[in-house]
Design an enzyme around this catalytic site. Sequence first.
Site, PDB file in Angstrom:
ATOM      1  N   LYS A  77       1.241  -1.017  -0.044  1.00 56.87           N
ATOM      2  CA  LYS A  77      -0.354  -0.043   0.151  1.00 56.87           C
ATOM      3  C   LYS A  77       0.604   1.176  -0.112  1.00 56.87           C
ATOM      4  O   LYS A  77       1.871   1.091   0.524  1.00 56.87           O
ATOM      5  CB  LYS A  77      -0.590   0.064   1.269  1.00 56.87           C
ATOM      6  CG  LYS A  77      -1.580  -1.389   0.899  1.00 56.87           C
ATOM      7  CD  LYS A  77      -2.626  -1.116   2.885  1.00 56.87           C
ATOM      8  CE  LYS A  77      -3.888  -2.423   2.280  1.00 56.87           C
ATOM      9  NZ  LYS A  77      -3.890  -2.098   3.633  1.00 56.87           N
ATOM     10  N   TYR A 116     -12.187  -2.903  -4.166  1.00 59.71           N
ATOM     11  CA  TYR A 116     -12.772  -2.986  -2.627  1.00 59.71           C
ATOM     12  C   TYR A 116     -14.373  -3.217  -2.410  1.00 59.71           C
ATOM     13  O   TYR A 116     -14.334  -2.394  -1.300  1.00 59.71           O
ATOM     14  CB  TYR A 116     -12.243  -1.851  -1.946  1.00 59.71           C
ATOM     15  CG  TYR A 116     -10.856  -1.912  -1.344  1.00 59.71           C
ATOM     16  CD1 TYR A 116      -9.964  -3.348  -0.463  1.00 59.71           C
ATOM     17  CD2 TYR A 116     -10.043  -0.816  -1.230  1.00 59.71           C
ATOM     18  CE1 TYR A 116      -9.028  -3.184  -0.113  1.00 59.71           C
ATOM     19  CE2 TYR A 116      -8.662  -0.542  -1.087  1.00 59.71           C
ATOM     20  CZ  TYR A 116      -7.556  -2.186  -0.522  1.00 59.71           C
ATOM     21  OH  TYR A 116      -7.009  -2.258   0.180  1.00 59.71           O
ATOM     22  N   ASN A 155      -1.924   0.141   7.234  1.00 59.09           N
ATOM     23  CA  ASN A 155      -1.467  -1.390   7.489  1.00 59.09           C
ATOM     24  C   ASN A 155      -0.379  -1.816   6.994  1.00 59.09           C
ATOM     25  O   ASN A 155      -0.514  -3.129   6.366  1.00 59.09           O
ATOM     26  CB  ASN A 155      -2.009  -2.843   8.139  1.00 59.09           C
ATOM     27  CG  ASN A 155      -3.128  -3.187   6.856  1.00 59.09           C
ATOM     28  OD1 ASN A 155      -2.983  -2.649   6.318  1.00 59.09           O
ATOM     29  ND2 ASN A 155      -4.024  -3.533   7.514  1.00 59.09           N
ATOM     30  N   HIS A 175      -1.501  -5.252   1.774  1.00 58.92           N
ATOM     31  CA  HIS A 175      -2.736  -6.046   1.439  1.00 58.92           C
ATOM     32  C   HIS A 175      -2.810  -7.667   0.686  1.00 58.92           C
ATOM     33  O   HIS A 175      -1.790  -7.496   0.072  1.00 58.92           O
ATOM     34  CB  HIS A 175      -3.932  -5.204   0.546  1.00 58.92           C
ATOM     35  CG  HIS A 175      -5.326  -6.263  -0.433  1.00 58.92           C
ATOM     36  ND1 HIS A 175      -6.197  -6.693   0.530  1.00 58.92           N
ATOM     37  CD2 HIS A 175      -4.909  -7.052  -1.402  1.00 58.92           C
ATOM     38  CE1 HIS A 175      -6.483  -7.479  -0.189  1.00 58.92           C
ATOM     39  NE2 HIS A 175      -6.185  -7.642  -1.587  1.00 58.92           N
ATOM     40  N   GLU A 229      -8.720 -10.498  -8.015  1.00 53.83           N
ATOM     41  CA  GLU A 229      -7.628  -9.922  -7.743  1.00 53.83           C
ATOM     42  C   GLU A 229      -6.725 -10.035  -8.687  1.00 53.83           C
ATOM     43  O   GLU A 229      -6.290  -8.809  -9.401  1.00 53.83           O
ATOM     44  CB  GLU A 229      -7.103  -9.589  -5.966  1.00 53.83           C
ATOM     45  CG  GLU A 229      -8.151  -9.100  -5.018  1.00 53.83           C
ATOM     46  CD  GLU A 229      -7.322  -9.615  -4.018  1.00 53.83           C
ATOM     47  OE1 GLU A 229      -8.709  -9.195  -2.326  1.00 53.83           O
ATOM     48  OE2 GLU A 229      -6.438 -10.129  -3.770  1.00 53.83           O
TER      49      GLU A 229
END
Length: 148
Positions: free
Chosen positions: A9, A49, A112, A115, A126
């Site tokens: 990310k 998402y 965080n 992913h 994905e």
Amino acid sequence: MEQTFIMIKPDGVQRGLVGEIISRFEKKGFYLKGMKLVNVDRTFAERHYADLSAKPFFDGLVEYIISGPVVAMIWEGKNVVLTGRKIIGATNPSESAPGTIRGDFAVEIGRNIIHGSDSVESARKEIALWFPDGAENWGSSIQSWIYE
């Protein structure tokens, strides 16, 4: 062999953790089968998402993902989805064990670092979204030293 989708990310890219993260997957014995640095647009982020669109944090998540470049990758190996999630650690960094990516580098859920696909089915979706041409077809000469 199984494949998974892993995305570093914007916070992971900005903090210079790309090499460290790739190294952890390579050292485990997984094979990098696709990688690209991408500035994600809003429409694409919303598609990625889509399963979280009803959640109250959806808009913030989309804003975060489009805030800077991400590194999208395909990794391949035996049980790579489950093992990859273990390498990554729990979604909430405070619940992530030391030695995991999030346990070592993240503090907040909203930042965080990474992913990872949560199932083989999610990985297929994905990968198809991020890599419409599929994975690179190559094999490592050291495969016999990792897999029986």
